[in-house]
Design an enzyme around this catalytic site. Sequence first.
Site, PDB file in Angstrom:
ATOM      1  N   ARG A  27     -23.398 -13.175   6.308  1.00  0.00           N
ATOM      2  CA  ARG A  27     -23.334 -13.808   7.414  1.00  0.00           C
ATOM      3  C   ARG A  27     -23.239 -15.308   7.593  1.00  0.00           C
ATOM      4  O   ARG A  27     -23.506 -15.869   8.637  1.00  0.00           O
ATOM      5  CB  ARG A  27     -24.489 -13.148   8.521  1.00  0.00           C
ATOM      6  CG  ARG A  27     -24.599 -11.840   8.834  1.00  0.00           C
ATOM      7  CD  ARG A  27     -23.561 -11.402   9.844  1.00  0.00           C
ATOM      8  NE  ARG A  27     -23.595 -10.011  10.188  1.00  0.00           N
ATOM      9  CZ  ARG A  27     -24.419  -9.446  11.275  1.00  0.00           C
ATOM     10  NH1 ARG A  27     -24.717 -10.385  12.036  1.00  0.00           N
ATOM     11  NH2 ARG A  27     -24.408  -8.542  11.682  1.00  0.00           N
ATOM     12  N   ARG A  31     -23.023 -17.356  14.057  1.00  0.00           N
ATOM     13  CA  ARG A  31     -23.551 -18.106  15.457  1.00  0.00           C
ATOM     14  C   ARG A  31     -24.306 -19.392  15.297  1.00  0.00           C
ATOM     15  O   ARG A  31     -24.616 -20.245  15.973  1.00  0.00           O
ATOM     16  CB  ARG A  31     -24.266 -17.460  16.276  1.00  0.00           C
ATOM     17  CG  ARG A  31     -23.416 -16.483  17.102  1.00  0.00           C
ATOM     18  CD  ARG A  31     -24.104 -15.540  18.037  1.00  0.00           C
ATOM     19  NE  ARG A  31     -24.638 -14.331  16.911  1.00  0.00           N
ATOM     20  CZ  ARG A  31     -25.313 -13.407  17.459  1.00  0.00           C
ATOM     21  NH1 ARG A  31     -25.035 -12.910  18.796  1.00  0.00           N
ATOM     22  NH2 ARG A  31     -25.936 -12.734  16.668  1.00  0.00           N
ATOM     23  N   TYR A 154     -24.716   4.087  13.690  1.00  0.00           N
ATOM     24  CA  TYR A 154     -24.065   3.357  15.008  1.00  0.00           C
ATOM     25  C   TYR A 154     -23.292   4.414  15.751  1.00  0.00           C
ATOM     26  O   TYR A 154     -23.511   4.528  17.007  1.00  0.00           O
ATOM     27  CB  TYR A 154     -23.330   2.146  14.581  1.00  0.00           C
ATOM     28  CG  TYR A 154     -24.249   1.041  14.085  1.00  0.00           C
ATOM     29  CD1 TYR A 154     -24.534   0.192  15.036  1.00  0.00           C
ATOM     30  CD2 TYR A 154     -24.528   0.869  12.599  1.00  0.00           C
ATOM     31  CE1 TYR A 154     -25.694  -0.907  14.711  1.00  0.00           C
ATOM     32  CE2 TYR A 154     -25.296  -0.267  12.388  1.00  0.00           C
ATOM     33  CZ  TYR A 154     -25.633  -0.994  13.161  1.00  0.00           C
ATOM     34  OH  TYR A 154     -26.266  -2.199  12.808  1.00  0.00           O
TER      35      TYR A 154
HETATM   36  O1  CP3 Z   1     -21.111 -12.300   6.174  1.00  0.00           O
HETATM   37  C1  CP3 Z   1     -20.025 -12.821   6.980  1.00  0.00           C
HETATM   38  O2  CP3 Z   1     -20.126 -13.805   7.289  1.00  0.00           O
HETATM   39  C2  CP3 Z   1     -18.971 -11.837   7.252  1.00  0.00           C
HETATM   40  C3  CP3 Z   1     -18.801 -11.500   8.773  1.00  0.00           C
HETATM   41  C4  CP3 Z   1     -19.799 -10.229   8.990  1.00  0.00           C
HETATM   42  C5  CP3 Z   1     -20.309  -9.858  10.397  1.00  0.00           C
HETATM   43  N1  CP3 Z   1     -20.879  -8.806  10.326  1.00  0.00           N
HETATM   44  C6  CP3 Z   1     -19.848 -10.933  11.506  1.00  0.00           C
HETATM   45  C7  CP3 Z   1     -20.613 -10.486  12.685  1.00  0.00           C
HETATM   46  C8  CP3 Z   1     -20.462  -9.190   8.349  1.00  0.00           C
HETATM   47  C9  CP3 Z   1     -20.371  -9.074   6.798  1.00  0.00           C
HETATM   48  C10 CP3 Z   1     -21.032  -8.180   9.223  1.00  0.00           C
HETATM   49  C11 CP3 Z   1     -21.583  -6.874   8.591  1.00  0.00           C
HETATM   50  C12 CP3 Z   1     -22.586  -6.358   9.544  1.00  0.00           C
HETATM   51  N2  CP3 Z   1     -22.209  -6.037  11.039  1.00  0.00           N
HETATM   52  C13 CP3 Z   1     -23.592  -5.398   9.324  1.00  0.00           C
HETATM   53  C14 CP3 Z   1     -24.118  -5.235   7.791  1.00  0.00           C
HETATM   54  C15 CP3 Z   1     -24.845  -6.506   7.644  1.00  0.00           C
HETATM   55  C16 CP3 Z   1     -25.976  -6.558   8.217  1.00  0.00           C
HETATM   56  O3  CP3 Z   1     -26.364  -7.635   8.980  1.00  0.00           O
HETATM   57  O4  CP3 Z   1     -27.165  -5.628   8.054  1.00  0.00           O
HETATM   58  C17 CP3 Z   1     -24.016  -4.854  10.388  1.00  0.00           C
HETATM   59  C18 CP3 Z   1     -25.323  -3.780  10.513  1.00  0.00           C
HETATM   60  C19 CP3 Z   1     -23.016  -5.014  11.701  1.00  0.00           C
HETATM   61  C20 CP3 Z   1     -23.128  -4.624  12.762  1.00  0.00           C
HETATM   62  C21 CP3 Z   1     -23.150  -5.546  13.844  1.00  0.00           C
HETATM   63  N3  CP3 Z   1     -22.242  -6.670  14.053  1.00  0.00           N
HETATM   64  C22 CP3 Z   1     -24.251  -6.076  14.698  1.00  0.00           C
HETATM   65  C23 CP3 Z   1     -25.564  -5.366  14.430  1.00  0.00           C
HETATM   66  C24 CP3 Z   1     -23.943  -7.124  15.231  1.00  0.00           C
HETATM   67  C25 CP3 Z   1     -24.761  -7.959  16.366  1.00  0.00           C
HETATM   68  C26 CP3 Z   1     -25.640  -8.629  15.635  1.00  0.00           C
HETATM   69  C27 CP3 Z   1     -26.268  -9.971  16.339  1.00  0.00           C
HETATM   70  O5  CP3 Z   1     -26.794 -10.893  15.392  1.00  0.00           O
HETATM   71  O6  CP3 Z   1     -26.156  -9.841  17.419  1.00  0.00           O
HETATM   72  C28 CP3 Z   1     -22.633  -7.215  15.152  1.00  0.00           C
HETATM   73  C29 CP3 Z   1     -22.063  -8.593  15.554  1.00  0.00           C
HETATM   74  C30 CP3 Z   1     -21.569  -9.690  14.473  1.00  0.00           C
HETATM   75  N4  CP3 Z   1     -21.044  -9.444  13.356  1.00  0.00           N
HETATM   76  C31 CP3 Z   1     -21.534 -11.026  14.705  1.00  0.00           C
HETATM   77  C32 CP3 Z   1     -20.956 -11.634  13.791  1.00  0.00           C
HETATM   78  C33 CP3 Z   1     -20.838 -13.322  13.399  1.00  0.00           C
HETATM   79  C34 CP3 Z   1     -22.194 -11.856  16.174  1.00  0.00           C
HETATM   80  C35 CP3 Z   1     -21.185 -11.775  17.268  1.00  0.00           C
HETATM   81  C36 CP3 Z   1     -21.049 -12.946  17.891  1.00  0.00           C
HETATM   82  O7  CP3 Z   1     -21.835 -12.627  19.135  1.00  0.00           O
HETATM   83  O8  CP3 Z   1     -20.446 -14.000  17.635  1.00  0.00           O
END
Ligand code: CP3
Length: 355
Positions: A27, A31, A154
Site C-alpha cells: 500500500r 492516503r 468479499y
Molecule cells: O500497494 C499499493 O500501493 C497498490 C495498491 C493497492 C490497493 N489495494 C489500493 C487501495 C493494493 C495492492 C490493494 C490490495 C487490497 N485491496 C487488499 C489486499 C491487501 C491487504 O491490505 O490485505 C485488500 C484486502 C483490498 C480491499 C480493499 N480496498 C479494502 C479493504 C479497502 C479499504 C481499505 C481502507 O484502508 O479503507 C480498499 C480501498 C483501497 N485500495 C485504498 C487504496 C489506496 C483506499 C482508497 C481510498 O480511500 O483512497
Amino acid sequence: MTELKNDRFLKALMRQPVDRTPVWMMRQAGRYLPEYRASRAQAGSFMDLCKNADFACEVTLQPLERYPLDAAILFSDILTIPDAMGLGLYFETGEGPKFKKTVTTSADVDQLPVPDAERDLDYVMNAVSTIRRELNGRVPLIGFSGSPWTLATYMVEGGSSKEFRHIKGMLYREPEVLHALLSKLAEAVTDYLNAQIRAGAQAVQIFDSWGGALGHRAYREFSLAYMDKIVKGLIREHEGRSVPVILFTKGGGQWLEIMADTGADALGLDWTTSLTDARTRVGDRVALQGNMDPCVLYGSAKAIREEVAAILAEYGQGTGHVFNLGHGIQQWVDPDHVTAFMDALQELSPAYHES
Ligand code: CP3
C-alpha cells in the site's frame, strides 16, 4: 525493451547476490501521502483513479519520488475481478469496499462469468503498460491479485468482515458451492495475472489477506489448493527474465513449508513470525519478504531504526530478503517516519551483503 537500472528487488527474490536489502511497502501509494489525497480529489474517487491509466500511473510513482524504493506496485485493487464479474463494487466513505450483489447460492455461482482480463479489465492492463513506460527501467513493476479465498470473502460477505460468518457458513454447510466459486476465481486470477505479465508486470504478488482466518485443515483445502493451481498456471519468464511470484498469506506463519511447496519464489510474512525461524524452515527454497509491524511507523525515529536493525539481524547475512511491512501502511502514518525507516535501511543493510 528498456534496460532495468535497479534490479535488486528481482535479484533478491531469486536469491541472487545484491548490494543492499531491497525494499517496498504494501500500500505504498495511498492516503498517508498528501499528494495521493490531492490526486484522488482531482480524479473524483478511488475507482476513478484506478480506471484512468494516467491517474493510476501518477499515484503509482508518487512514493518513488519521496523514497528510495526498489519496486513500484501497480495502483489498483484486488476487488477489480469481482467487479468485472458483475457484482458492482463501490466504496462508501469510511466503510471500505461494498458490493451491490452478493454470492449466496449455487445458482449465483453458476451465473458468474469468468472475465476475460484483456477485454473486461483492459483499464488495468492500460495502467500496467503506462506505468512501465513512465518508469523507463527505474525499478521493476509488481502486478498483483487477491487469492481466490480472499476475493470470495468479499463476494459472499458483501464487503469487509471480521467473523466471516456467511462464507464460513457456506464452507461448512455447502463446501461444493464454495469450491465451485473458488475454481472460477482461480481461473480468473490466473488469466488476470498472466495478462498483467504480458502487459509488463515484472513480478506478481498474490494477496491472501484472509487466509489466516481459516482453520489449518480448511486453509489447505480452501485457500492454498487454489493458490497452488494459480502458481502452476503463471507465465514464469517474460522479456528474457524470470517473473517471480510472491505468496502472502496474512497470519500464515505456520504454513510456510506447504506454501513453499507450491513452487512460489518468495513468501510474504507478517510480523507475528520470526524471520530467523522462517529462514531455517524454508529459506533454502524461497526468498522471504517482510515483516515490520506497520505500527512501528507510529514510533520515534529511534524506535523505527531499532526495529529495522532487529529485522535485518533476524534474517541475517546474505541475499533472499526483501524488506517490507507485514501488512499495508496505514493512512495515519506521518510520511517523515517513512523517511526514517528508509534512512535506517540504507545505512544498516549493506553490511548484510558483504562477502
Ligand atoms: O500497494 C499499493 O500501493 C497498490 C495498491 C493497492 C490497493 N489495494 C489500493 C487501495 C493494493 C495492492 C490493494 C490490495 C487490497 N485491496 C487488499 C489486499 C491487501 C491487504 O491490505 O490485505 C485488500 C484486502 C483490498 C480491499 C480493499 N480496498 C479494502 C479493504 C479497502 C479499504 C481499505 C481502507 O484502508 O479503507 C480498499 C480501498 C483501497 N485500495 C485504498 C487504496 C489506496 C483506499 C482508497 C481510498 O480511500 O483512497
